[in-house]
Design an enzyme around this catalytic site. Structure first.
Site, PDB file in Angstrom:
ATOM      1  N   CYS A 168      51.429 -51.160  31.430  1.00 46.68           N
ATOM      2  CA  CYS A 168      50.782 -49.883  31.103  1.00 46.68           C
ATOM      3  C   CYS A 168      50.645 -49.738  29.589  1.00 46.68           C
ATOM      4  CB  CYS A 168      51.588 -48.738  31.698  1.00 46.68           C
ATOM      5  SG  CYS A 168      50.936 -47.100  31.301  1.00 46.68           S
ATOM      6  N   TYR A 202      46.896 -50.187  27.603  1.00 48.64           N
ATOM      7  CA  TYR A 202      46.294 -49.043  26.910  1.00 48.64           C
ATOM      8  C   TYR A 202      45.980 -49.398  25.463  1.00 48.64           C
ATOM      9  CZ  TYR A 202      46.634 -45.443  30.495  1.00 48.64           C
ATOM     10  OH  TYR A 202      46.424 -44.679  31.621  1.00 48.64           O
ATOM     11  N   TYR A 236      45.063 -44.372  21.271  1.00 48.46           N
ATOM     12  CA  TYR A 236      45.524 -45.690  21.702  1.00 48.46           C
ATOM     13  C   TYR A 236      44.999 -46.826  20.832  1.00 48.46           C
ATOM     14  CZ  TYR A 236      47.462 -43.311  25.692  1.00 48.46           C
ATOM     15  OH  TYR A 236      48.214 -42.470  26.478  1.00 48.46           O
ATOM     16  N   GLU A 261      47.668 -51.478  37.457  1.00 44.09           N
ATOM     17  CA  GLU A 261      46.906 -50.917  36.348  1.00 44.09           C
ATOM     18  C   GLU A 261      45.406 -51.100  36.562  1.00 44.09           C
ATOM     19  OE1 GLU A 261      47.362 -49.222  33.396  1.00 44.09           O
ATOM     20  OE2 GLU A 261      49.333 -48.787  34.214  1.00 44.09           O
TER      21      GLU A 261
END
Length: 270
Positions: free
Chosen positions: A47, A51, A78, A120
Site C-alpha cells: 500500500c 501510493y 503522495y 491493491e
C-alpha cells in the site's frame, strides 16, 4: 485529506463496503492480529509503496491536467518528498528486520507481499466496475433462447439478487432495481421476437442487451452523475461508461450467438 474531500466521519462509518475493500481490510486485520511483526510490515508495504509510485507517475505524466483537478492535492501528497522519504524508510525498515530470516520465512513473506499487492490492484480496479466482462451476459440470453422466456427472466431475477448480495453497491432502492433487478431480467427477453430462425434470435438478443444497458444508463444519470468529470454532463458520462462497457459486452455476446449451433443446444437441453 478527509476534510479536503468533504467527507463527514459519521457518513464514512456508515458507508457501504465494496466486497474487495472488505476482503482486503479483513485480510490485513487478520495478519495484524495473528501474524508476526515481519508479516505485518510486509502486508502494509505494498500500500505504502504503490501510493508513492502512483503519485510520482501521475505527477510526471499528467501534471498539465492538475489545475483545478479534484485529485490535485492527493497527487501532491503522495508525490511529495516527505512521503517519498517515508516510503524509503519503510522499505529499509522491512529489509533490515527481515534480512536474517530463513529462506522458508522469507518465502512466506513474499507470498504475503504478493497477496497484498494483488489486493491493491483489485482495490484500484474497483473504479472500473464498468469494464467489459467477457460474455457474462451470454448465459442469461441463452436460457431464454434455449428454454423459455419465463426461465430466462426468472434466471435473470435470481442472478441479479445474487449479484446484489455478494457485492452490490446500494445507494437507493430505485438504484437497486435499475442496476440489479431490471438489467438481468431484461436479458431473459432475448426470445421476444421468437426463435424460429437465427435472425429473430439475434435481433431479440440485441433488444434484450439494449434494455439491460438502458437500465444501467438511467441509474448512471440519476445516481452517479456526480462522478462525471468536470465539464461533462451526467447523461454523456453515463452513456460513455455504460455503452462502452455493458454495451460492447452485449454486442460481443450477440456475435457469439450468431455462430452457436442452437439445434444441438436445444437437443442437449431436452
Amino acid at each position: 485529506m478527509l476534510c479536503y474531500l468533504v467527507i463527514i466521519i459519521d457518513e464514512l462509518e456508515n458507508v457501504y463496503y465494496h466486497k474487495i475493500n472488505e476482503s482486503y481490510t479483513s485480510y490485513m486485520k487478520g495478519i495484524a492480529m495473528t501474524g508476526t511483526v515481519h508479516e505485518i510490515v510486509n502486508t502494509i508495504l505494498p500500500c505504502t509503496w504503490s501510493y508513492s509510485y502512483i503519485g510520482k507517475h501521475l505527477q510526471e505524466n499528467y501534471s498539465q491536467f492538475k489545475e483545478d483537478n479534484f485529485f490535485a492535492k492527493w497527487i501532491d501528497s503522495y508525490n511529495s518528498g516527505e512521503y517519498s522519504e517515508f516510503t524509503k524508510l519503510w522499505i529499509d525498515f522491512t529489509n533490515e528486520i527481515c534480512k536474517d530470516l530463513s529462506k522458508v520465512e522469507k518465502d512466506n513473506l513474499s507470498k504475503i507481499f504478493r497477496k497484498s499487492s494483488i489486493y491493491e490492484i483489485d482495490f484500484w480496479d474497483m473504479a472500473y466496475d464498468g469494464e467489459i466482462n467477457m460474455f457474462s451476459m451470454l448465459p442469461l440470453l441463452l436460457v431464454s433462447l434455449v428454454f423459455s422466456r419465463q426461465a430466462g427472466v426468472t434466471a435473470g431475477l435470481i442472478t441479479g439478487i445474487i449479484s446484489l448480495l455478494i457485492g452490490g453497491y446500494i445507494l437507493h432502492p430505485a438504484q437497486v432495481i435499475l442496476d440489479y433487478i431490471l438489467p438481468y431480467m431484461a436479458l431473459g427477453l432475448s426470445d421476444i421476437l421468437g426463435k424460429e430462425n437465427k435472425n429473430k434470435m439475434l435481433l431479440g438478443s440485441l433488444i434484450a442487451v439494449l434494455l439491460n444497458v438502458f437500465a444501467h444508463f438511467l441509474s448512471g444519470i440519476i445516481f452517479f452523475g456526480q462522478y462525471a468529470p468536470e465539464g461533462m454532463n451526467s447523461t454523456l458520462y453515463s452513456f460513455l461508461y455504460n455503452f462502452t462497457g455493458h454495451g460492447v459486452e452485449g454486442i460481443l455476446c450477440t456475435v457469439l450467438i450468431s455462430i452457436l449451433p442452437f439445434k444441438n443446444l436445444k437437443q442437449l437441453a431436452n
